[in-house]
Write an enzyme that holds these catalytic residues in place. Sequence first.
Site, PDB file in Angstrom:
ATOM      1  CE  LYS A   1      -5.638  -3.596 -16.128  1.00 43.11           C
ATOM      2  NZ  LYS A   1      -5.939  -2.555 -17.133  1.00 43.11           N
TER       3      LYS A   1
ATOM      4  CG  ASP B   1     -12.194   8.695  -2.505  1.00 45.59           C
ATOM      5  OD1 ASP B   1     -12.946   8.062  -1.735  1.00 45.59           O
ATOM      6  OD2 ASP B   1     -11.202   9.339  -2.110  1.00 45.59           O
TER       7      ASP B   1
ATOM      8  CE1 TYR C   1      -7.544  -1.165  -0.123  1.00 44.05           C
ATOM      9  CE2 TYR C   1      -8.290  -0.627   2.091  1.00 44.05           C
ATOM     10  CZ  TYR C   1      -8.014  -0.245   0.802  1.00 44.05           C
ATOM     11  OH  TYR C   1      -8.230   1.055   0.428  1.00 44.05           O
TER      12      TYR C   1
ATOM     13  CG  ASP D   1      -8.175   0.111 -17.827  1.00 45.77           C
ATOM     14  OD1 ASP D   1      -9.115  -0.703 -17.724  1.00 45.77           O
ATOM     15  OD2 ASP D   1      -7.272  -0.022 -18.671  1.00 45.77           O
TER      16      ASP D   1
ATOM     17  CG  ASP E   1     -10.082   3.245  -1.136  1.00 43.71           C
ATOM     18  OD1 ASP E   1     -10.855   3.950  -0.474  1.00 43.71           O
ATOM     19  OD2 ASP E   1      -8.851   3.465  -1.214  1.00 43.71           O
TER      20      ASP E   1
HETATM   21  C1  IPM Z   1     -12.287   4.387   2.941  1.00 44.90           C
HETATM   22  C2  IPM Z   1     -10.926   4.836   3.405  1.00 44.90           C
HETATM   23  C3  IPM Z   1     -10.231   3.687   4.090  1.00 44.90           C
HETATM   24  C4  IPM Z   1     -10.073   2.580   3.071  1.00 44.90           C
HETATM   25  C5  IPM Z   1      -8.888   4.051   4.742  1.00 44.90           C
HETATM   26  C6  IPM Z   1      -9.023   5.177   5.733  1.00 44.90           C
HETATM   27  C7  IPM Z   1      -8.221   2.871   5.374  1.00 44.90           C
HETATM   28  O1  IPM Z   1     -10.207   5.351   2.341  1.00 44.90           O
HETATM   29  O2  IPM Z   1     -13.080   3.915   3.781  1.00 44.90           O
HETATM   30  O3  IPM Z   1     -12.556   4.509   1.747  1.00 44.90           O
HETATM   31  O4  IPM Z   1      -9.135   2.592   2.263  1.00 44.90           O
HETATM   32  O5  IPM Z   1     -10.902   1.669   3.092  1.00 44.90           O
HETATM   33 MG    MG Z   2     -11.336   5.611   0.572  1.00 45.62          MG
END
Ligand code: IPM
Ligand code: MG
Length: 365
Positions: free
Chosen positions: A192, A252, A141, A224, A248
């Site tokens: 990885k 999710d 990042y 993975d 990240d």
């Molecule tokens: C998160 C989001 C952010 C990230 C974005 C909005 C930059 O997806 O906080 O998970 O990738 O960190």
């Molecule tokens: Mg995110």
Amino acid sequence: MSHNVLLLPGDYIGQEIIPEAEKVLAVVATRFGLDIRTERGLIGGAAVDAEGFPLPASTLEKARAADAVLLGAVGGPAYDNLDRDLRPEKGLLRIRSELGLFGNLRPAIMYPQLVDASSLKPELVSGLDILIVRELTGGIYFGQPRGIREREDGEREGFNTYIYSESEIRRIARLAFEMARKRNGRVCSVDKANVLEATVLWREVVTELAQDYPDVELEHMYVDNAAMQLVRAPKQFDVMVTGNMFGDILSDAAAMLTGSIGMLPSASLNEKGEGIYEPCHGSAPDIAGQDKANPLAMILSVAMMLRYSLDCAAGADAIEAAVGTVLDQGLRTPDIASDGCQPVGTVAMGDAVVAALNAQVNDNE
Ligand code: IPM
Ligand code: MG
């Protein structure tokens, strides 16, 4: 003792969930005798609209002065065509980096009331309680060099740098081990290392550090496989620690196991324990302004703030219990809707949490 809390609603549903967090915080403050002063600031697209930058200097100053920050969400289609440096996400990345918030805690907890909202079978997810510890200020990042350039043959290429120093790895791993000690004593470090050198070093440093934590069980897993295991048998995990990008993505996925990303709070902490507290979900432009957003991830982020930055664990417990109560009552925003439950909007959900908090006091009298 007084605490300054900066509110940064940001964009789209961020504007709707912050007021719900504020209501809840006010009730908890009164009950637990906290003197909380709130102030608002601009970030993301809202800041671009007002001042031309996604993170105005005034916001950064207020954030540095605050004891904690509550953030809604940033980004959305209105801003997708801006210059890369002006995009709302840049504001978020920059504030994380400027405040040194390297440690991102993302708890994925299955509320028993929501087992049916999960995309997985109930037996795979009931009782699920995972803490993802995501490194937040390094890795791909932030690595330099990065960019999009034109080669001599006229073809464009995009490039990024995946880089971690030993000290960056050590401090995030330490946080993960410390967290595991307070939980079930297991850490799974995700990398990885079969392909990427940066994560070969990651694995080495985490392994070294594990010697300081003989009471914590350490396991390594390729990303993975970790993604697969998360949807195959998620209850095998206690604490997962990983770099910025893998964290990240995996957070999710973990969120969805619990029924909705609308339930997941997060804390982003620096070495001093200061933090930004924000839901893991985004700004959800498609449902913005319709009273449809689930405010619970934001409200649960207030609980994390009380626990980690404001030294009020009792307030955090009270909020978490109140969220359990409203789910018991069958109240559901659209993202967690299910048959036989009562559909509610953002504001009604926030009000219900406040009512549940007040009822706790009456019950105790
Ligand atoms: C998160 C989001 C952010 C990230 C974005 C909005 C930059 O997806 O906080 O998970 O990738 O960190
Ligand atoms: Mg995110």
